[in-house]
Design a protein around this motif. Sequence first.
Motif, PDB file in Angstrom:
ATOM      1  N   MET A 121      -8.123 -15.588 -16.862  1.00  0.00           N
ATOM      2  CA  MET A 121      -9.447 -15.476 -16.267  1.00  0.00           C
ATOM      3  C   MET A 121      -9.286 -14.833 -14.880  1.00  0.00           C
ATOM      4  O   MET A 121      -8.220 -14.308 -14.576  1.00  0.00           O
TER       5      MET A 121
ATOM      6  N   ARG B 242     -20.515 -17.543  -8.983  1.00  0.00           N
ATOM      7  CA  ARG B 242     -21.670 -17.927  -9.795  1.00  0.00           C
ATOM      8  C   ARG B 242     -22.597 -18.847  -9.017  1.00  0.00           C
ATOM      9  O   ARG B 242     -22.157 -19.690  -8.265  1.00  0.00           O
TER      10      ARG B 242
ATOM     11  N   ARG C  13     -10.620 -12.885 -20.225  1.00  0.00           N
ATOM     12  CA  ARG C  13     -12.049 -13.180 -20.072  1.00  0.00           C
ATOM     13  C   ARG C  13     -12.320 -13.356 -18.582  1.00  0.00           C
ATOM     14  O   ARG C  13     -11.882 -14.323 -17.969  1.00  0.00           O
ATOM     15  N   ILE C  14     -13.000 -12.385 -18.011  1.00  0.00           N
ATOM     16  CA  ILE C  14     -13.146 -12.359 -16.550  1.00  0.00           C
ATOM     17  C   ILE C  14     -14.614 -12.409 -16.149  1.00  0.00           C
ATOM     18  O   ILE C  14     -15.432 -11.625 -16.641  1.00  0.00           O
ATOM     19  N   GLY C  15     -14.950 -13.358 -15.267  1.00  0.00           N
ATOM     20  CA  GLY C  15     -16.324 -13.500 -14.805  1.00  0.00           C
ATOM     21  C   GLY C  15     -16.472 -13.185 -13.333  1.00  0.00           C
ATOM     22  O   GLY C  15     -16.883 -12.093 -12.940  1.00  0.00           O
TER      23      GLY C  15
ATOM     24  N   MET D 186      -7.203 -19.064 -28.536  1.00  0.00           N
ATOM     25  CA  MET D 186      -7.743 -18.923 -27.183  1.00  0.00           C
ATOM     26  C   MET D 186      -7.425 -20.188 -26.389  1.00  0.00           C
ATOM     27  O   MET D 186      -7.274 -21.268 -26.977  1.00  0.00           O
TER      28      MET D 186
ATOM     29  N   ILE E 170      -8.104 -22.224 -22.269  1.00  0.00           N
ATOM     30  CA  ILE E 170      -8.361 -22.327 -20.834  1.00  0.00           C
ATOM     31  C   ILE E 170      -7.325 -23.324 -20.324  1.00  0.00           C
ATOM     32  O   ILE E 170      -7.437 -24.516 -20.598  1.00  0.00           O
TER      33      ILE E 170
ATOM     34  N   ILE F 289     -17.807 -17.889 -26.184  1.00  0.00           N
ATOM     35  CA  ILE F 289     -16.596 -18.481 -25.589  1.00  0.00           C
ATOM     36  C   ILE F 289     -16.813 -19.910 -25.092  1.00  0.00           C
ATOM     37  O   ILE F 289     -15.882 -20.552 -24.620  1.00  0.00           O
TER      38      ILE F 289
HETATM   39  C1  LIG Z   1     -16.550 -18.743 -17.195  1.00  0.00           C
HETATM   40  C2  LIG Z   1     -15.452 -18.539 -18.185  1.00  0.00           C
HETATM   41  C3  LIG Z   1     -14.456 -17.559 -17.984  1.00  0.00           C
HETATM   42  C4  LIG Z   1     -14.367 -16.692 -16.759  1.00  0.00           C
HETATM   43  O1  LIG Z   1     -14.140 -17.461 -15.600  1.00  0.00           O
HETATM   44  P1  LIG Z   1     -13.914 -16.726 -14.185  1.00  0.00           P
HETATM   45  O2  LIG Z   1     -13.037 -17.668 -13.442  1.00  0.00           O
HETATM   46  O3  LIG Z   1     -15.244 -16.562 -13.571  1.00  0.00           O
HETATM   47  O4  LIG Z   1     -13.252 -15.432 -14.445  1.00  0.00           O
HETATM   48  C5  LIG Z   1     -13.510 -17.389 -18.991  1.00  0.00           C
HETATM   49  N1  LIG Z   1     -13.518 -18.148 -20.106  1.00  0.00           N
HETATM   50  C6  LIG Z   1     -14.436 -19.092 -20.326  1.00  0.00           C
HETATM   51  C7  LIG Z   1     -14.389 -19.882 -21.588  1.00  0.00           C
HETATM   52  C8  LIG Z   1     -15.430 -19.336 -19.377  1.00  0.00           C
HETATM   53  O5  LIG Z   1     -16.336 -20.291 -19.591  1.00  0.00           O
END
Ligand SMILES: *Cc1c(COP(=O)(O)O)cnc(C)c1O
Length: 238
Positions: A209, A234, A225-227, A166, A168, A84
């Motif tokens: 996200m 992080r 896509r969840i971090g 996709m 962001i 990603i």
């Molecule tokens: C880090 C990342 C995410 C997730 O981000 P969070 O705010 O931590 O959920 C999703 N997509 C991409 C491309 C990323 O680099």
Amino acid sequence: MNEEYQEQLQQRLYAIRERISEAARHSGRAPDEITLCAACKTRSVEEIAFSAGLAIDCFGENHAQELDRNFSANAYLGKPAHFIGHLQTNKVKKTVGRAELIQSVDSTHLLDALDNCASSRNLVQKILLEINIGNEANKSGIPAAESERLLEYASGKSSLLVCGIMTIPPVCENEAEARRYFESMRCLFEQLRRCQGSNIDLHILSMGMSADYEAAILEGSTMVRIGSAIYGPRNYTK
Ligand SMILES: *Cc1c(COP(=O)(O)O)cnc(C)c1O
């Protein structure tokens, strides 16, 4: 990784799944129509392996080295890994075939390199086109206005299968603002889906996200896509 952290991960994932289900239902879909991709950049092999035992569908990696390390350590426990992050041409060889889906393709140059590599290995690489929906300078992805042209170019690459798009979106003040970008993405998705090609099968709309995944699902996202909402904040200094 202590027991308290493990319990936290379990609880967070349970809550996220609940919210995904709710948003899916509100958008007239079943919960299992939404794929949960865990964005695991900076996380340790142990963290990733523990989370792989939980309700995660696949992993999203930003760096070829981390994909390499985690794959070799069997951290995903057999679950698929996606790419990603920004993909440099010199990392294509490390990524093709290993990443089930490369979500961040945004140039003819990269399409050429991916197709050549996949072709030489006799495999078909699944990809998404990354869209810079806010037309932000210094951000990866192509402007929406150029997406049809890039898709047409990709349709000539027989070792690639284009599965969707996709994004962001820009950092937003509020959810209403974020939703407008997600809505633009859905419109673009519908528009691109009319393009024909034997290697075009647009069914993935990857957006949403930690901060905005519900809004994204309400606007039609099929993959979030969840971090940090899973693993916590992080720490880039590690
Ligand atoms: C880090 C990342 C995410 C997730 O981000 P969070 O705010 O931590 O959920 C999703 N997509 C991409 C491309 C990323 O680099």
